[in-house]
Scaffold this motif. Structure first.
Motif, PDB file in Angstrom:
ATOM      1  N   ASP A 144      11.910  17.836  28.383  1.00 43.89           N
ATOM      2  CA  ASP A 144      10.663  17.081  28.462  1.00 43.89           C
ATOM      3  C   ASP A 144       9.659  17.889  29.268  1.00 43.89           C
ATOM      4  OD1 ASP A 144       8.632  15.318  29.504  1.00 43.89           O
ATOM      5  OD2 ASP A 144       9.886  13.627  28.910  1.00 43.89           O
ATOM      6  N   LEU A 190       6.835  17.264  30.530  1.00 46.95           N
ATOM      7  CA  LEU A 190       6.242  16.625  31.711  1.00 46.95           C
ATOM      8  C   LEU A 190       7.224  16.668  32.892  1.00 46.95           C
ATOM      9  CD1 LEU A 190       3.919  15.059  33.028  1.00 46.95           C
ATOM     10  CD2 LEU A 190       5.002  12.945  32.219  1.00 46.95           C
ATOM     11  N   ASP A 195       6.666  18.857  36.303  1.00 42.47           N
ATOM     12  CA  ASP A 195       6.702  18.182  37.605  1.00 42.47           C
ATOM     13  C   ASP A 195       7.762  18.827  38.505  1.00 42.47           C
ATOM     14  OD1 ASP A 195       4.666  16.314  37.333  1.00 42.47           O
ATOM     15  OD2 ASP A 195       5.973  14.791  36.445  1.00 42.47           O
ATOM     16  N   ARG A 241      -0.553  14.045  32.054  1.00 38.64           N
ATOM     17  CA  ARG A 241       0.189  13.270  31.059  1.00 38.64           C
ATOM     18  C   ARG A 241      -0.783  12.567  30.107  1.00 38.64           C
ATOM     19  NH1 ARG A 241       4.755   8.899  32.599  1.00 38.64           N
ATOM     20  NH2 ARG A 241       4.878   7.879  30.568  1.00 38.64           N
ATOM     21  N   ASP A 292      -0.691   9.780  26.821  1.00 36.52           N
ATOM     22  CA  ASP A 292       0.102   8.902  25.951  1.00 36.52           C
ATOM     23  C   ASP A 292      -0.715   8.190  24.883  1.00 36.52           C
ATOM     24  OD1 ASP A 292       2.585   9.436  27.075  1.00 36.52           O
ATOM     25  OD2 ASP A 292       2.291   7.985  28.681  1.00 36.52           O
ATOM     26  N   GLU A 345      -6.300   8.180  26.704  1.00 41.55           N
ATOM     27  CA  GLU A 345      -5.868   9.041  27.819  1.00 41.55           C
ATOM     28  C   GLU A 345      -6.234  10.497  27.562  1.00 41.55           C
ATOM     29  OE1 GLU A 345      -2.085   6.351  29.258  1.00 41.55           O
ATOM     30  OE2 GLU A 345      -1.792   8.515  29.063  1.00 41.55           O
ATOM     31  N   ARG A 403       5.633  16.247  24.491  1.00 40.22           N
ATOM     32  CA  ARG A 403       6.564  16.415  25.616  1.00 40.22           C
ATOM     33  C   ARG A 403       7.908  16.941  25.149  1.00 40.22           C
ATOM     34  NH1 ARG A 403       6.011  11.070  29.309  1.00 40.22           N
ATOM     35  NH2 ARG A 403       7.988  11.911  30.081  1.00 40.22           N
ATOM     36  N   PRO A 441       3.964  11.139  22.728  1.00 38.61           N
ATOM     37  CA  PRO A 441       3.760  11.386  24.161  1.00 38.61           C
ATOM     38  C   PRO A 441       3.592  12.884  24.411  1.00 38.61           C
ATOM     39  CG  PRO A 441       5.540   9.822  23.840  1.00 38.61           C
ATOM     40  CD  PRO A 441       5.147  10.315  22.473  1.00 38.61           C
ATOM     41  N   ILE A 489       1.464  16.263  26.935  1.00 41.24           N
ATOM     42  CA  ILE A 489       0.732  16.691  28.123  1.00 41.24           C
ATOM     43  C   ILE A 489      -0.475  17.505  27.665  1.00 41.24           C
ATOM     44  CG2 ILE A 489       2.719  16.720  29.696  1.00 41.24           C
ATOM     45  CD1 ILE A 489       2.732  19.779  29.455  1.00 41.24           C
ATOM     46  N   GLU A 497      -2.765  20.587  28.939  1.00 50.51           N
ATOM     47  CA  GLU A 497      -2.672  21.692  29.874  1.00 50.51           C
ATOM     48  C   GLU A 497      -3.929  22.523  29.796  1.00 50.51           C
ATOM     49  OE1 GLU A 497       1.685  23.193  29.461  1.00 50.51           O
ATOM     50  OE2 GLU A 497       0.321  24.877  29.118  1.00 50.51           O
TER      51      GLU A 497
END
Ligand SMILES: Nc1ncnc2c1ncn2[C@@H]1O[C@H](COP(=O)(O)OP(=O)(O)O)[C@@H](O)[C@H]1O
Ligand SMILES: [Mg+2]
Length: 366
Positions: free
Chosen positions: A108, A110, A114, A128, A130, A134, A151, A180, A182, A184
């Motif tokens: 994943d 994300l 992290d 993040r 979703d 967002e 992700r 879902p 990210i 960047e």
């Protein structure tokens, strides 16, 4: 099951996944007197051609997983998208290395980013995402250009889209399947590098020399060693790989892909971690005293790692799709070592083989 004893020659290494990485791991195991048992859902897996033992079943098939566990002494993977449940199920029966918790993190993007940021290691800024709403908010924070990545389950650039000045956000969201994700920041990198590192059960780490990677259409095309980076950057890159391996309490080989930002900017940034042997380490088969595949087998067997010594200046070229049909030309090249994976079908973008050219003159160019 964690307190595993070192394997003896003749023991069986179970490998989840049947692609070229599994094939090259199985060959490395054989050279060390170990047996390999491949687990794969696909009867056309190219690794099956080099082993006597295999299980053909889905990763969700508990009876098959149980039977596989009974036949092997240690279990590893060549493919990081093995379902975490399958890896956990196996870990209750046999030692699984690296630990299945590593898969849960690296599957994943994300969670992985992290985790890396939590180690104090630089990454591109990320947020993040979703939903389309967002994504609109994220683009305000991150700015353009940016890269939207799913992700999970991305590879060779699949599941990602670059958002430039004119890109419509709705279209970008649809392009990654509305999953879902990210967002960047796009890194204006000077070069891409990777470090392939091995960690022993006892904790010792050995890194291969830093490799420089050139991608075409998001697929690795050429790796060159040594990377044209300063000793300070090379040391920092290896230290990052070591930090990640220790933080995972990792056993085996992992690869860390990194960006070297243009001069004047910040430190080396981690792009992603592969919890397995890696395409950018294929040069080690012909260009180093020990290969990444052998290091991985040594580590999971509980044997000591070798200290890798590079043999010269090296270029590794992937044969992608129809390029494999040029194999005869490569066979005629005096410096080239040809590796063909024996895949049943040629498909565009598919990794079919690779060629390594080693120049023994340390000052020379290939
Ligand atoms: N944030 C970024 N900035 C610039 N280039 C990127 C960025 N993310 C990915 N890329 C390019 O796309 C390639 C593939 O992306 P990566 O995140 O490694 O996914 P994959 O799982 O497909 O390998 C990278 O090797 C790099 O060339
Ligand atoms: Mg990548």
């Amino acid at each position: 099951m964690s307190a595993a004893r070192p394997l003896s020659p003749g023991a069986v290494v179970g490998i989840l996944g049947g692609g070229q990485l599994g094939r090259m791991l199985a060959m490395a195991a054989a050279r060390l007197g170990l047996k390999a048992h491949i687990y794969s859902p696909d009867p056309q897996s190219c690794a099956l051609e080099v082993v006597r033992r295999h299980t053909l079943a889905d990763y969700g098939d508990e009876a098959a997983l149980d039977g596989f566990a009974r036949e092997v002494d240690v279990i590893t993977y060549e493919f990081e998208n093995v379902p975490a449940d399958a890896a956990m199920f196996l870990a209750s029966r046999r030692p699984v290395m690296p630990d299945p918790s590593v898969l849960a993190t690296t599957q994943d993007r994300l969670i992985e980013k992290d985790f890396i940021a939590g180690l104090g290691v630089a990454t591109a800024p990320f947020v993040r995402v979703d939903s389309p709403a967002e994504l609109s908010r994220a683009i305000e924070t991150i700015g353009r250009p940016a890269v939207l990545k799913t992700r999970r389950f991305g590879y060779d650039g699949k599941g990602q889209v670059t958002i430039r000045d004119g890109t419509a956000l709705e279209a970008a969201w649809r392009a990654i399947g509305g999953r879902p994700a990210i967002l960047e920041s796009f890194v204006d990198f000077e070069r891409e590098i990777s470090v392939v590192a091995a960690r022993e059960r006892g904790g010792r780490v050995e890194c291969f020399d830093v490799t420089e990677n050139e991608h075409r259409d998001h697929i690795l095309k050429v790796s060159r060693v040594p990377a044209l980076v300063s000793p300070a950057i090379a040391d920092a890159a290896q230290a990052i790989a070591e930090t990640i391996a220790r933080a995972f309490d990792y056993v085996g080989v992992l690869a860390v892909e990194m960006f070297v930002p243009r001069a004047g900017e910040t430190a080396v940034m981690v792009n992603e971690v592969a919890p397995r042997v890696h395409n950018s380490g294929h040069w080690t088969l012909d260009g180093a005293s020990v290969s990444q595949f052998e290091q991985h087998i040594r580590a999971i067997a509980g044997w000591p790692l070798a200290k890798p010594v590079r043999r010269g200046r090296i270029e590794m070229i992937n044969l992608i799709g129809e390029e494999v049909e040029e194999y005869a030309r490569w066979l005629a090249e005096p410096h080239a070592k040809v590796h063909l994976y024996g895949k049943a079908h040629v498909r565009p973008g598919r990794k079919m083989g690779h060629v390594t050219c080693v120049s023994l003159d340390p000052a020379g160019h290939i």
